[in-house]
Design a protein around this motif. Structure first.
Motif, mmCIF file in Angstrom:
data_model
loop_
_atom_site.group_PDB
_atom_site.id
_atom_site.type_symbol
_atom_site.label_atom_id
_atom_site.label_comp_id
_atom_site.label_asym_id
_atom_site.label_seq_id
_atom_site.Cartn_x
_atom_site.Cartn_y
_atom_site.Cartn_z
ATOM 1 N N ALA A 114 61.529 24.300 44.638
ATOM 2 C CA ALA A 114 60.143 24.129 45.097
ATOM 3 C C ALA A 114 59.425 25.477 45.211
ATOM 4 C CB ALA A 114 60.120 23.410 46.446
ATOM 5 N N GLY A 132 56.709 30.142 47.975
ATOM 6 C CA GLY A 132 56.494 29.842 46.561
ATOM 7 C C GLY A 132 55.022 29.998 46.237
ATOM 8 N N ASN A 133 54.210 29.034 46.712
ATOM 9 C CA ASN A 133 52.760 29.146 46.565
ATOM 10 C C ASN A 133 52.123 29.911 47.727
ATOM 11 O OD1 ASN A 133 51.533 28.202 44.173
ATOM 12 N ND2 ASN A 133 52.243 26.136 44.657
HETATM 13 C C1 LIG Z 1 56.829 23.821 48.847
HETATM 14 C C2 LIG Z 1 58.099 24.323 49.408
HETATM 15 C C3 LIG Z 1 58.296 25.692 49.734
HETATM 16 C C4 LIG Z 1 57.281 26.746 49.438
HETATM 17 O O1 LIG Z 1 56.156 26.670 50.264
HETATM 18 P P1 LIG Z 1 54.808 27.421 49.856
HETATM 19 O O2 LIG Z 1 53.822 27.053 50.884
HETATM 20 O O3 LIG Z 1 54.459 26.889 48.490
HETATM 21 O O4 LIG Z 1 55.119 28.868 49.813
HETATM 22 C C5 LIG Z 1 59.483 26.057 50.329
HETATM 23 N N1 LIG Z 1 60.457 25.157 50.561
HETATM 24 C C6 LIG Z 1 60.320 23.853 50.256
HETATM 25 C C7 LIG Z 1 61.446 22.928 50.531
HETATM 26 C C8 LIG Z 1 59.142 23.381 49.673
HETATM 27 O O5 LIG Z 1 59.019 22.078 49.368
#
Ligand SMILES: *Cc1c(COP(=O)(O)O)cnc(C)c1O
Length: 447
Positions: free
Chosen positions: A301, A248-249
């Motif tokens: 997320a 995601g990030n």
């Molecule tokens: C935050 C999160 C992600 C994404 O991780 P990033 O480091 O932001 O790419 C994936 N899965 C879960 C369950 C999360 O909480």
């Protein structure tokens, strides 16, 4: 250890300064200028070690001279007091379950370590700090738990009262002590705006507010460790491995990039995303466009339309992206595409993957993990590459019961940490989401 800013306009700093500051003064993100290199002997020597000991070995090299070894060893053994299962799917596929921590999310790995490092440096200077964080669910609970019970640090978590699940809320409201939970009469964006305004408010400077958010280098560095761990447990140097990371990030994926640059033989990094596909498009075309507002998908997320760690990825490959998301200098796209593949997975594919995995292997995964698995399956189909791969499960299926029940018909059993929270007393205050009210609360609470 020296760290530079991705905007290249700030002075280099040591780890402690980068950790406490979070963002560099030129609004760039901090990155280590140089990383240690792990030799074949060093990697092999970790094979029979526990997770906390491997964490100590890796982090003590990265943070050499920044923290004394006895303190670091004590911290790694305290914070990593839970299992890190490598679940075998078939001869070439493993799932690394990063969902056994206190909030059943992989964010525990980074948040717990960062909290203890911050406490270590604050104590040295006899200073205190207030962590202010807005959350739509997962990050807030991981951060609140990570700082819970620590001296010199108070935590205030703001969450939109109608937008978090009961389970998510209870993870933030059952702590008390140095953690205050604020149920805000507003949306997540309102909470975030209030926090930003407080950081910019000169009249609150004396409170020493800090964000502990995902851009902090203290969150990134602990996320290198589990790639070493999976590698040494499953492989023998110089065999190559593939990691598949639901993103995601892109902080989790950056941990993998750093591990590769420290000598772990990683053949390919698969960084799959949901329908927020700005990064796959950038890697393919060299053109970057944020997605505003981000698209709502099952893997919530990862609903990120402009990943905060993209500036770091671009920097590692020789480019520059500024804080607004403009690509000032293109990175080495050929090398980037050689090392990393990012594909977008639809919600339909996510559901189908949860179902298929349950039917084929009797293994239960949740929507984020499913995005990673689908990315791996597509990669294998396209390339025929059967190198051993580890795909990351970033949350416990019991955190997403509705999606899992729909796909599999089975209600996942919550881990003990989530069950414990059910019976506990909740402490929270309700607040209107306007700045005057919020500021008054902060002054009364903290002065
Ligand atoms: C935050 C999160 C992600 C994404 O991780 P990033 O480091 O932001 O790419 C994936 N899965 C879960 C369950 C999360 O909480």
């Amino acid at each position: 250890m020296k760290l530079y800013s991705t905007n290249l306009k700030a002075d280099e700093v040591n780890f402690k300064t980068a950790l406490i500051k979070g963002l560099a003064p030129d609004k760039g993100l901090y990155l280590p200028k140089e990383l240690p290199h792990f030799s074949e002997e060093e990697l092999n020597s970790m094979k029979n070690e526990t997770y906390p000991e491997i964490a100590f070995r890796v982090l003590s090299r990265i943070l050499e001279g920044e923290i004394d070894e006895d303190s670091l060893r004590e911290i790694t053994h305290d914070v990593y007091n839970y299992d890190v299962p490598l679940e075998k799917v078939d001869d070439i596929t493993y799932i690394m379950r990063l969902d056994q921590g206190p909030t059943a999310s992989f964010k525990d790995f980074a948040a717990r370590m960062m909290a203890r490092l911050m406490q270590y440096y604050l104590k040295q200077e006899d200073k205190s700090m207030v962590i202010l964080t807005a959350t739509s669910g997962d990050t807030g609970s991981a951060v609140a738990h990570a700082f819970y019970g620590l001296d010199n640090i108070k935590v205030i978590v703001l969450f939109p009262k109608d937008e978090v699940s009961d389970r998510q809320r209870k993870q933030m409201t059952t702590l008390d002590r140095n953690v205050s939970a604020l149920a805000m009469d507003g949306k997540f964006d309102d909470c975030q705006a209030l926090v930003k305004q407080a950081f910019a408010d000169d009249e609150l400077k004396h409170l020493n507010l800090s964000s502990a958010n995902s851009i902090n280098i203290g969150r990134l560095i602990p996320q290198t460790v589990y790639y070493f761990y999976a590698y040494v447990k499953l492989m023998k140097y110089p065999e190559e491995i593939i990691f598949s990371i639901p993103s995601g990030n892109f902080g989790n994926m950056m941990g993998c990039v750093l591990a590769k640059n420290m000598g772990v033989p990683i053949k390919k990094i698969l960084a799959s995303v949901n329908e927020n596909d700005e990064v796959p498009i950038f890697l393919k075309t060299g053109k970057y466009t944020k997605i505003e507002p981000s698209r709502n998908c099952l893997s919530n997320a990862m609903n990120v339309g402009h990943p905060s760690n993209l500036a770091r990825l671009i920097a590692v490959y020789g480019g520059v992206m500024d804080e607004k998301g403009n690509v000032i200098k293109l990175p080495d796209m050929e090398k980037l595409n050689n090392d990393i593949l990012s594909v977008s997975v639809t919600d339909g594919e996510t559901k189908a993957t949860i179902k298929k995995f349950f039917e084929d292997y009797n293994i239960c995964i949740e929507p984020h993990g499913a995005v990673g698995i689908k990315g791996l399956m597509d990669y294998r189909e396209k390339t025929g590459d059967n190198t051993l791969a580890v795909t990351l499960e970033t949350a416990h299926p019991a955190k997403f019961p509705a999606e899992v029940i729909t796909a599999t018909g089975v209600d996942p059993e919550p881990p003990q940490s989530l069950k414990d929270v059910e019976a506990k007393e909740e402490f929270m205050e309700q607040l209107n989401a306007d700045y005057a009210t919020f500021k008054k609360y902060l002054k009364e609470k903290l002065e």
